[in-house]
Scaffold this motif. Structure first.
Motif, PDB file in Angstrom:
ATOM      1  N   UNK A 169       1.103  -1.475   0.040  1.00 29.24           N
ATOM      2  CA  UNK A 169      -0.020  -0.342  -0.004  1.00 29.24           C
ATOM      3  C   UNK A 169       0.898   1.347   0.496  1.00 29.24           C
ATOM      4  N   UNK A 170       2.117   1.645   1.184  1.00 32.94           N
ATOM      5  CA  UNK A 170       2.901   2.457   0.377  1.00 32.94           C
ATOM      6  C   UNK A 170       3.852   2.569  -0.498  1.00 32.94           C
ATOM      7  N   UNK A 171       4.198   1.318  -0.748  1.00 32.61           N
ATOM      8  CA  UNK A 171       4.812   1.664  -2.467  1.00 32.61           C
ATOM      9  C   UNK A 171       4.284   2.347  -3.803  1.00 32.61           C
ATOM     10  N   UNK A 172       2.912   2.355  -3.747  1.00 27.83           N
ATOM     11  CA  UNK A 172       1.656   3.225  -4.393  1.00 27.83           C
ATOM     12  C   UNK A 172       1.885   4.610  -4.610  1.00 27.83           C
ATOM     13  N   UNK A 173       2.494   5.354  -3.168  1.00 30.17           N
ATOM     14  CA  UNK A 173       2.526   6.808  -2.999  1.00 30.17           C
ATOM     15  C   UNK A 173       3.406   7.309  -3.193  1.00 30.17           C
ATOM     16  N   UNK A 174       4.936   6.333  -3.173  1.00 27.89           N
ATOM     17  CA  UNK A 174       6.006   6.675  -3.868  1.00 27.89           C
ATOM     18  C   UNK A 174       6.483   6.868  -5.094  1.00 27.89           C
ATOM     19  N   UNK A 175       7.261   7.826  -5.662  1.00 29.98           N
ATOM     20  CA  UNK A 175       7.963   7.551  -7.294  1.00 29.98           C
ATOM     21  C   UNK A 175       8.180   6.337  -7.595  1.00 29.98           C
ATOM     22  N   UNK A 234      12.280   0.440  -8.245  1.00 28.49           N
ATOM     23  CA  UNK A 234      11.656  -0.441  -9.431  1.00 28.49           C
ATOM     24  C   UNK A 234      10.086  -0.884  -9.329  1.00 28.49           C
ATOM     25  N   UNK A 235      10.043  -1.546  -8.072  1.00 25.59           N
ATOM     26  CA  UNK A 235       9.056  -2.357  -7.660  1.00 25.59           C
ATOM     27  C   UNK A 235       8.289  -2.714  -6.220  1.00 25.59           C
ATOM     28  N   UNK A 236       7.687  -3.149  -6.601  1.00 26.90           N
ATOM     29  CA  UNK A 236       6.873  -3.090  -5.050  1.00 26.90           C
ATOM     30  C   UNK A 236       8.034  -4.010  -4.084  1.00 26.90           C
ATOM     31  N   UNK A 237       8.540  -5.059  -4.610  1.00 26.91           N
ATOM     32  CA  UNK A 237       9.408  -6.421  -3.857  1.00 26.91           C
ATOM     33  C   UNK A 237      10.763  -5.594  -3.546  1.00 26.91           C
TER      34      UNK A 237
END
Lengths: 212, 505
Positions: A13-19, A25-28
């Motif tokens: 969820x936090x990944x979608x809020x960062x550049x 480069x990836x959620x992982x």
């Protein structure tokens, strides 16, 4: 929202809020980076009037461990934002300033620890230590046990200098240790240097060294 | 007949009476000093990874990661040890997406009891934490998963190194010094970390001398007399991190799977080592003052990794080896061009001109190396094409397949129709060098070996089984129970070169 997601340990969820640039480069990859940082237990937004900058006081369970390093009870995080086609996104790496215990308290803890060692009070010393086995403690604390005489500690608290002792501490806690570790110099009844770490609002003894 | 055992290599598996037949994959083996940077950093060098269903307890899986290759047992007074500044990790993907789901992290700390002596020990060491053991290492284990980070074990002792007969007597080393350091994990698993004899076996001297395999030396472009292989890692030690885990604690459904052809039955693993980033400070303060008070991000940098044995050792070219070590398996696609066009295969008609030529050497590329693709996608360990996993350099084990005890007799594992070994995980006795050499030469491919090592290389009277380094087992055989990796060789017992040891081990 990002910090709220982090409190939930929801890195997706936090990944979608960062550049999503080359660094993340990836959620992982983002998840891997976040798991190497102290877990966030709470936060208070301090300033967000400027849409390009947000500052928050972030809370952690304070401690010191060899995986994450020093975990302060509080740290101020400043996140920069970037306008993108899909709206505002945060740069992935905020500026982080730990809020450390007041430096003046270090000498008092060192004195209390020394008195406990002089009494050969193992429980008393353990309560004032950051780790069960101090760095380079194997001979110095034995030397102090049952020593008589007044304790004399030099005024002032210094940063931990480079050298053989700091090498072991840096190996465990990274070069960040140079920014938070402090030393107190003892002149009597034996000469030695005490290294302390700020754990939460207190200082704890981390290691001992010959005087320098 | 072997051809029947290896039916349809690539197609996976046939289940008969609960016994699974798997065709072999290709592969690669071990990675002692395999890349330029890590060759200068042995403490963080991951040399081998083993993973197998436990032969004594079908509910458990064992994962062993070795570091610090080629340790001389008599390398005192500063004997090899884990790095206090290294984070060691065993990473597990359990849902087949090639992204790590569970990580076991290890950190070590060395304690010197008495800095006023040069000795590792000041008398015989009778037990862990013995006052005579001057240099001791302790470790902490964390598990990181979707629920967060959990400390499993703290301040767990490692056994002393095997100094010699006076300090650490061979007869009681395992019972008095090593076994007492095996730790218990909260979920019923076990953990061990410490010095072990290297279970790997390989003739490095011949392989890196222009692929001159001693048993077939006369067929080489630069011929030499044939001879047996020489085990280059014989009588050397490594440092092992070993986990024995309940299968249910690492599978995506939290159970012990029974369906072989299911993605949920396969776990993939790689081991890694990371070092800490360094901030350059002057007297504790950076050039711009209090910026030094900032906490750094991304403290760790991966410098070594290992999944399928020998991938980085012999398939990745020099210019990419360090990058490969720093890359996570989810980004392995950038290396598939090298893996699917193996350089050792291309060298065969160059150095073995009497045997190999353009027509009997498998061409490279995805269209021609279906065997390697099946290896990378789990199709050689029981998964049908419909359930194939994304390709990656992960050592994968199908935990629905029954365990088969590894021995010298089944060292060729799947090439012998044995489903319990490489590439279905890897046991300590699996001869991954010979298996991989034969696979790279085409033993699995239609029109070449057709899946049977007894078949001749097309146009020759030489069977694929002749391709090997002539080293078939390690100096010491595995222990019969966890941590399985053998007792380390003792320093005092080291002979002069070429002289048999006086005292074993």
């Amino acid at each position: 929202m990002l910090l709220a997601a982090e409190v939930r340990n929801d890195h997706n969820a936090s990944y979608v809020l960062v550049v999503h640039d080359g660094a993340v480069p990836s959620s992982a990859k983002w998840t891997r980076i976040r798991r190497d940082l102290p877990a966030i237990t709470g936060f208070t937004v301090e300033a967000d009037r400027d849409p390009s900058v947000a500052t928050a006081m972030v809370q952690h369970q304070p401690g010191l461990n060899s995986f994450v390093g020093l975990v302060p009870a509080h740290e101020r995080q400043t996140w920069k934002a970037r306008r993108t086609a899909s709206g505002w996104l945060l740069e992935p790496f905020p500026e982080v300033r730990p809020v450390l215990a007041p430096e003046a308290g270090a000498a008092g803890v060192a004195m209390a620890w020394l008195r406990a060692v002089q009494r050969c009070d193992r429980a008393g010393t353990a309560a004032l230590q950051a780790v069960p086995t101090l760095f380079d403690s194997t001979t110095n604390d034995i030397r102090l046990c049952r020593t008589a005489g007044e304790l004399r500690v030099r005024n002032g608290v210094d940063r931990m200098p480079p050298g053989p002792l700091s090498g072991d501490i840096v190996a465990q806690y990274s070069t960040d240790a140079f920014t938070w570790a402090r030393v107190v110099h003892v002149d009597a009844p034996v000469r030695l240097t005490i290294v302390l770490a700020p754990i939460g609002n207190d200082w704890k003894v981390l290691g001992l060294a010959d005087p320098f | 007949m072997r051809a029947n055992k290896l039916v349809a290599f690539g197609t996976a598996v046939a289940v008969a009476s609960g016994m699974l037949l798997i065709s072999v994959g290709t592969a690669n083996a071990s990675s002692h000093r395999e890349a330029p940077l890590i060759s200068q950093d042995p403490t963080a060098d991951n040399t081998d990874l083993y993973m197998f269903r436990d032969p004594n307890d079908s509910t458990k899986v064992d994962i062993l990661a070795n570091y610090i290759g080629l340790e001389k047992p008599d390398g005192g007074p500063n004997f090899a040890k884990f790095g206090d500044d290294v984070r060691y990790e065993i990473n597990i993907d359990n849902n087949g997406d090639v992204v790590t789901d569970i990580t076991y992290q290890f950190r070590f700390r060395t304690v010197v009891r008495n800095p006023n002596t040069f000795l590792y020990n000041t008398g015989p060491i009778g037990a862990p934490n013995d006052a005579n053991q001057n240099v001791q290492q302790f470790y902490t284990v964390q598990r990181v998963d979707k629920y967060g980070t959990h400390t499993l074990v703290s301040d767990q002792p490692t056994p002393p190194v095997n100094v010699g007969e006076r300090s650490t007597p061979s007869a009681t080393y395992e019972s008095n010094l090593a076994r007492p350091t095996i730790g218990s994990l909260p979920d019923g698993g076990k953990v061990f970390a410490g010095s072990r004899a290297d279970s790997f076996f390989v003739d490095l001297g011949s392989i890196f001398d222009l692929l001159g395999l001693r048993p077939i030396n006369t067929a080489h472009l630069i011929p030499r007399p044939t001879s047996n292989g020489v085990n280059s890692v014989a009588r050397t030690n490594v440092h092992t991190i070993a986990l024995q885990l309940p299968i249910s604690s690492v599978t995506t459904n939290g159970d012990v799977p029974t369906n072989v052809d299911s993605k949920a039955s396969v776990i993939g693993a790689y081991a890694s080592a990371s070092r800490q980033k360094v901030r350059v400070l002057s007297n504790g303060v950076s050039d711009d003052g209090d910026r030094a008070l900032q906490r750094s991000h991304g403290r760790w940098v991966q410098v070594s990794r290992l999944g399928i044995p020998l991938v980085n050792e012999v398939l990745i070219p020099l210019g990419k080896k360090d990058l490969w070590n720093a890359t996570d398996p989810e980004n392995d696609a950038q290396f598939f061009g090298n893996i699917l066009d193996p350089e050792p295969t291309r060298l065969l008609p160059v150095v073995y001109t009497a045997v190999f030529n353009a027509s009997n050497t498998p061409p490279g590329g995805a269209a021609n190396r279906g065997d390697l693709i099946k290896l990378l996608t789990g199709q050689l360990i029981g998964l049908s094409p419909a359930n194939a996993l994304p390709p990656a350099d992960l050592l994968r084990v199908n935990v629905a397949v029954p365990a088969v005890n590894g021995t010298v007799a089944n060292r060729l594992a799947a090439l012998q129709g044995d489903t319990g070994g490489f590439p279905n995980g890897r046991r300590l006795t699996d001869d991954v060098i010979d298996i991989e050499l034969q696979v790279l030469a085409g033993v699995l491919l239609p029109g070449f070996g057709n899946g049977d090592p007894a078949n001749n290389i097309p146009g020759t009277a030489v069977p694929y089984s002749a391709i090997g380094d002539g080293v078939n087992q390690a100096t010491s055989l595995p222990l019969s129970s966890f941590p399985y990796e053998p007792t380390p060789f003792g320093g005092y017992s080291q002979p002069e070169p070429g002289v048999p040891p006086l005292i074993a081990p």
